[in-house]
Design an enzyme around this catalytic site. Sequence first.
Site, PDB file in Angstrom:
ATOM      1  N   ASP A 106      99.319  -2.309  -1.575  1.00 50.94           N
ATOM      2  CA  ASP A 106     100.712  -1.992  -1.245  1.00 50.94           C
ATOM      3  C   ASP A 106     100.964  -2.453   0.195  1.00 50.94           C
ATOM      4  O   ASP A 106     101.237  -3.626   0.433  1.00 50.94           O
ATOM      5  CB  ASP A 106     100.870  -0.477  -1.442  1.00 50.94           C
ATOM      6  CG  ASP A 106     102.267   0.054  -1.196  1.00 50.94           C
ATOM      7  OD1 ASP A 106     103.156  -0.735  -0.844  1.00 50.94           O
ATOM      8  OD2 ASP A 106     102.482   1.268  -1.353  1.00 50.94           O
ATOM      9  N   GLY A 108      98.608  -2.604   2.383  1.00 43.64           N
ATOM     10  CA  GLY A 108      97.360  -3.255   2.800  1.00 43.64           C
ATOM     11  C   GLY A 108      96.522  -2.401   3.738  1.00 43.64           C
ATOM     12  O   GLY A 108      95.404  -2.763   4.095  1.00 43.64           O
ATOM     13  N   LYS A 109      97.070  -1.241   4.110  1.00 45.77           N
ATOM     14  CA  LYS A 109      96.403  -0.409   5.121  1.00 45.77           C
ATOM     15  C   LYS A 109      95.033   0.091   4.668  1.00 45.77           C
ATOM     16  O   LYS A 109      94.068   0.080   5.447  1.00 45.77           O
ATOM     17  CB  LYS A 109      97.311   0.790   5.451  1.00 45.77           C
ATOM     18  CG  LYS A 109      96.860   1.573   6.656  1.00 45.77           C
ATOM     19  CD  LYS A 109      97.877   2.648   7.003  1.00 45.77           C
ATOM     20  CE  LYS A 109      97.432   3.419   8.229  1.00 45.77           C
ATOM     21  NZ  LYS A 109      98.345   4.533   8.523  1.00 45.77           N
TER      22      LYS A 109
HETATM   23  P1  IMP Z   1      97.985   0.575   0.668  1.00 48.25           P
HETATM   24  O1  IMP Z   1      96.997   1.167   1.618  1.00 48.25           O
HETATM   25  O2  IMP Z   1      99.409   0.802   1.171  1.00 48.25           O
HETATM   26  O3  IMP Z   1      97.751  -0.887   0.379  1.00 48.25           O
HETATM   27  O4  IMP Z   1      97.929   1.379  -0.676  1.00 48.25           O
HETATM   28  C1  IMP Z   1      96.883   1.240  -1.549  1.00 48.25           C
HETATM   29  C2  IMP Z   1      96.704   2.438  -2.442  1.00 48.25           C
HETATM   30  O5  IMP Z   1      97.907   3.184  -2.565  1.00 48.25           O
HETATM   31  C3  IMP Z   1      96.334   2.032  -3.848  1.00 48.25           C
HETATM   32  O6  IMP Z   1      94.957   1.918  -4.012  1.00 48.25           O
HETATM   33  C4  IMP Z   1      96.937   3.127  -4.694  1.00 48.25           C
HETATM   34  O7  IMP Z   1      96.023   4.186  -4.843  1.00 48.25           O
HETATM   35  C5  IMP Z   1      98.111   3.602  -3.903  1.00 48.25           C
HETATM   36  N1  IMP Z   1      99.406   3.038  -4.398  1.00 48.25           N
HETATM   37  C6  IMP Z   1     100.195   2.147  -3.750  1.00 48.25           C
HETATM   38  N2  IMP Z   1     101.290   1.858  -4.471  1.00 48.25           N
HETATM   39  C7  IMP Z   1     101.192   2.576  -5.612  1.00 48.25           C
HETATM   40  C8  IMP Z   1     102.027   2.677  -6.797  1.00 48.25           C
HETATM   41  O8  IMP Z   1     103.103   2.042  -6.936  1.00 48.25           O
HETATM   42  N3  IMP Z   1     101.580   3.513  -7.772  1.00 48.25           N
HETATM   43  C9  IMP Z   1     100.427   4.220  -7.674  1.00 48.25           C
HETATM   44  N4  IMP Z   1      99.621   4.152  -6.604  1.00 48.25           N
HETATM   45  C10 IMP Z   1     100.000   3.334  -5.576  1.00 48.25           C
END
Ligand code: IMP
Length: 177
Positions: A106, A108-109
């Site tokens: 999402d 990337g964090k």
């Molecule tokens: P990031 O750190 O923002 O890249 O988020 C990654 C994590 O957020 C993923 O491994 C998911 O567990 C969760 N996530 C992000 N977007 C969604 C979504 O649309 N549905 C469900 N889980 C999400």
Amino acid sequence: MAVIKVHDKSFETYLSEETILRRVKELSAAISKDYAGRRPLFIAILNGSFMFAADLFKQLTIEAELCFIKLASYRGMKSSGNVVTSIGLEDDLFGKEVIIIEDIVDTGKTLHNFLPKLQHQQPKTLRIATLLHKSEATEYPLDLHYIGFDIPNKFVVGYGLDYDGLGRNLKEIYQLV
Ligand code: IMP
């Protein structure tokens, strides 16, 4: 188009089971070709990636290892990404050909915070395979080698992904209405 409810929210079908499995098979074929004779170690990140990991792994035509690890921290519909630690990463990664399996990238964090911990162990190579990528939501750019679907910046559930604990068992992927 089917509309379903998970908790208080309505979701509509976005990717069918057939579409998902076809694409997973393509990714698996690409990885099998790229890693022939290299015996990669897949590290699947729980909980969300369990279904993708299983389908991707069983389509491989090469020798490969698989382990599952758990990071932190996603509550409700907002990503926090403040990875503090990983649980279950016992393998020594030195000299290994590592492929991370994620359900969705999402902002990337999460991976941005976690990758240095893996790199610290000096794997020979380190790549990322993610089923879904919300490229519009990128805040922490990552080198994503294998991407299933680039999707709009809308919340999704199903095929392993949850909304507040529910929806993981759905065979399709649904998008928030
Ligand atoms: P990031 O750190 O923002 O890249 O988020 C990654 C994590 O957020 C993923 O491994 C998911 O567990 C969760 N996530 C992000 N977007 C969604 C979504 O649309 N549905 C469900 N889980 C999400």
